[in-house]
Design a protein around this motif. Sequence first.
Motif, short mmCIF file in Angstrom:
data_model
loop_
_atom_site.label_atom_id
_atom_site.label_comp_id
_atom_site.label_asym_id
_atom_site.label_seq_id
_atom_site.Cartn_x
_atom_site.Cartn_y
_atom_site.Cartn_z
N ALA A 19 0.85 -1.20 0.00
CA ALA A 19 0.00 0.00 0.00
C ALA A 19 0.89 1.25 0.00
CB ALA A 19 -0.91 -0.01 1.22
N PRO A 20 0.45 2.32 -0.67
CA PRO A 20 -0.79 2.42 -1.45
C PRO A 20 -0.65 1.71 -2.79
CG PRO A 20 0.43 4.47 -1.55
CD PRO A 20 1.17 3.59 -0.59
N GLU A 22 -2.04 2.21 -5.64
CA GLU A 22 -1.93 3.09 -6.80
C GLU A 22 -0.47 3.40 -7.10
OE1 GLU A 22 -3.53 7.45 -8.42
OE2 GLU A 22 -4.08 6.73 -6.42
N THR A 55 -7.23 -2.37 2.46
CA THR A 55 -6.32 -1.69 1.54
C THR A 55 -7.11 -1.12 0.36
OG1 THR A 55 -4.45 -3.13 2.11
CG2 THR A 55 -4.32 -1.93 0.02
#
Length: 232
Positions: A19-20, A22, A55
Amino acid sequence: MAIRARGRSFLALILSPEAPLEAWLKGLDEQMVRSVGFFSRQPIILDLDLLSADTVGLNTLQNELKERGIRLIGIEGGNRDWPALQEWDWPAELNGGRPSGPVTLPENTEDESSTVSDLKEPLIINGPVRSGQSVQNPDGDIIVLGAVSSGAEIIAGGSIHVYGPLRGRAIAGVDGRPRARIYAVRMEAELLAIDGFYMISEEIDPSWIGQAAQALLANDHITVRSLHSEHR
């Protein structure tokens, strides 16, 4: 009718997203640009141990990987009861794999049109490889200064050179290198494989058993010939 079974070993990569997600996916995209075609050719195991049930983006992670051409053969860690994983497609559970340590990802920054990374330094084993041992060098040749016992395994991205009896499994050219070869002072292999094509011991011409020989790939078949044959 007899049921025939054959063994084939592969080097599976374990990806451990953090995480993150993205940011992790962005880093993965950047690595895929530097390692053109590498991930699409590898069997991948996804390790969820660094993630949690809440998450952000976990529910779409598997689809994100599929869209990038990453093939999952296994999933480890996490918990199937997590709500974010309810729509996931879970591969069959894998058992019996042996850890092989960190893998250096190829960098194709000098020639992004290349789909196969350049071979790196060979791995030299100064002695025998005993039964149950697995020696791997996915980025180069492996040179064994001794015997490879029955039940041992040698996996190389390039060629394999055994300066002694080869009685175990020798798997060369694992990253799409059909010109890799397997050389042995005494050919007694349980299995020979090059670029995904393989031959078991029963298929080796008996005249080569115990002899100095090399194995190479010709017309999508493993061929065993004299160690002293001229290279084509």
